[in-house]
Design a protein around this motif. Sequence first.
Motif, mmCIF file in Angstrom:
data_model
loop_
_atom_site.group_PDB
_atom_site.id
_atom_site.type_symbol
_atom_site.label_atom_id
_atom_site.label_comp_id
_atom_site.label_asym_id
_atom_site.label_seq_id
_atom_site.Cartn_x
_atom_site.Cartn_y
_atom_site.Cartn_z
ATOM 1 N N LEU A 50 37.202 48.517 63.287
ATOM 2 C CA LEU A 50 38.232 47.989 62.983
ATOM 3 C C LEU A 50 37.764 46.310 62.635
ATOM 4 O O LEU A 50 37.565 45.978 61.433
ATOM 5 C CB LEU A 50 39.651 47.762 63.495
ATOM 6 C CG LEU A 50 40.997 47.144 62.893
ATOM 7 C CD1 LEU A 50 40.454 47.903 61.275
ATOM 8 C CD2 LEU A 50 42.101 46.822 63.448
ATOM 9 N N MET A 54 36.252 45.768 58.723
ATOM 10 C CA MET A 54 37.187 44.478 57.755
ATOM 11 C C MET A 54 36.125 43.266 57.292
ATOM 12 O O MET A 54 36.663 42.277 56.755
ATOM 13 C CB MET A 54 38.294 43.615 59.022
ATOM 14 C CG MET A 54 38.823 44.758 58.632
ATOM 15 S SD MET A 54 40.653 43.946 60.351
ATOM 16 C CE MET A 54 41.082 42.458 58.945
ATOM 17 N N ALA A 68 43.388 41.736 52.539
ATOM 18 C CA ALA A 68 45.092 41.812 52.771
ATOM 19 C C ALA A 68 44.930 40.400 52.833
ATOM 20 O O ALA A 68 43.813 39.459 53.337
ATOM 21 C CB ALA A 68 44.298 41.939 54.303
ATOM 22 N N LEU A 73 47.975 41.140 56.748
ATOM 23 C CA LEU A 73 47.553 41.316 58.502
ATOM 24 C C LEU A 73 48.551 40.655 59.048
ATOM 25 O O LEU A 73 48.311 41.540 60.511
ATOM 26 C CB LEU A 73 46.503 39.893 58.377
ATOM 27 C CG LEU A 73 44.922 40.459 57.399
ATOM 28 C CD1 LEU A 73 43.881 38.549 57.716
ATOM 29 C CD2 LEU A 73 44.055 41.102 57.936
ATOM 30 N N ASP A 76 50.458 44.102 59.451
ATOM 31 C CA ASP A 76 49.825 44.856 60.405
ATOM 32 C C ASP A 76 49.342 45.108 61.772
ATOM 33 O O ASP A 76 49.408 46.012 62.260
ATOM 34 C CB ASP A 76 48.318 45.169 58.949
ATOM 35 C CG ASP A 76 48.487 45.764 57.371
ATOM 36 O OD1 ASP A 76 49.487 45.330 57.211
ATOM 37 O OD2 ASP A 76 47.605 45.147 57.245
ATOM 38 N N LEU A 77 48.754 43.402 62.282
ATOM 39 C CA LEU A 77 48.928 43.093 63.645
ATOM 40 C C LEU A 77 50.490 43.424 64.348
ATOM 41 O O LEU A 77 49.855 44.297 65.181
ATOM 42 C CB LEU A 77 48.504 41.555 63.693
ATOM 43 C CG LEU A 77 48.005 41.589 65.086
ATOM 44 C CD1 LEU A 77 47.077 42.314 66.153
ATOM 45 C CD2 LEU A 77 47.785 39.543 65.132
ATOM 46 N N ASN A 158 43.250 48.778 52.874
ATOM 47 C CA ASN A 158 42.056 48.054 53.192
ATOM 48 C C ASN A 158 42.099 48.541 54.994
ATOM 49 O O ASN A 158 42.672 49.246 54.953
ATOM 50 C CB ASN A 158 42.090 47.274 52.765
ATOM 51 C CG ASN A 158 44.171 46.262 53.417
ATOM 52 O OD1 ASN A 158 44.622 46.310 54.599
ATOM 53 N ND2 ASN A 158 44.251 46.214 52.338
ATOM 54 N N SER A 160 43.190 47.120 57.168
ATOM 55 C CA SER A 160 44.336 46.476 57.983
ATOM 56 C C SER A 160 45.266 47.428 58.025
ATOM 57 O O SER A 160 45.876 47.632 59.048
ATOM 58 C CB SER A 160 44.212 45.761 57.625
ATOM 59 O OG SER A 160 45.810 44.370 57.707
ATOM 60 N N ASN A 161 45.504 48.189 56.494
ATOM 61 C CA ASN A 161 46.797 48.462 55.866
ATOM 62 C C ASN A 161 46.614 49.860 56.869
ATOM 63 O O ASN A 161 47.624 50.836 56.883
ATOM 64 C CB ASN A 161 46.787 47.794 55.542
ATOM 65 C CG ASN A 161 46.812 48.590 54.205
ATOM 66 O OD1 ASN A 161 45.990 49.811 53.905
ATOM 67 N ND2 ASN A 161 46.536 48.265 52.804
#
Length: 283
Positions: A50, A54, A68, A73, A76-77, A158, A160-161
């Motif tokens: 990941l 990124m 993002a 972010l 998503d975290l 992206n 992240s998502n």
Amino acid sequence: MNTSLFFFPRGGWNWPHLSLLLALPAYAWLAGRLGWQADLILTFGTLAGLAWLMLWERLRPARPDWQASAAELARDLGALGVNALVDAAAGLLIAGAALHWQAARAQPGLAQDLTPVLALPLAVALGELGPYWLHRAAHRLPWLWRFHALHHWPAALNASNSVLVHPVNLLWNKFARVAPWLLLGFSAEAMLWAALFIQLQSLAVHANLRGSLGPLNWLIGSAELHRWHHSVQAAEAHNYGTALPLWDQLFGSFVHRPGARPARVGWLAGAVRPRRAPYLGCC
């Protein structure tokens, strides 16, 4: 056949994705030398993959406007944290079921003695079959779309998502993936590396990266293919497989338009969009 396109696809190669996959054998060797346990191999491999994707999204994005934001972010975290706990709990249940199944089974499974060269691709293909049909059903059945809808909320794609998945959606994918592995008796090692490959593919096909996998699009999933799945137009939103396009090719849902991309990605046109992103199925 245009051989120049084979070696130099339109837009160039998606090297971050390719290098991530090419690094897997070296990672397997290093993890073996260090004596890492399966949980550590999966966790570190996923997080490192990941982070790699990124980083390259910042250096060579396919679309700068798909980067993002800080708020995205954080969202998503949060999803990653919740789903990590759900996945761990599901893993304990599956491990218990596997021990019970192995104790009750009179003879070893069909896949137990396969060499890694055969076991790994077969495990990946079978691990994608159940989730493929559930994914396809989730786009047609409102009670399944209720949970799957969260993943289609962002109007950008992206790495992240890619983790923005409802826990119920995560659970049905996990059980559908692992069940055939256990029933057929795949080795723990084959299941581990198949799971990591599928996980890394899930991140990579959502990554906002420039370039293409060229002819490899016919063999493995890619961002170039998966962007069509997130099209707002239902007629384009196919490619339900993630790690492999195999089942899409066999069951008529494969979309491949080299050099093109959907005009818009996000919430399917015609579906009622709530004011807030659905998370607990309340959409």
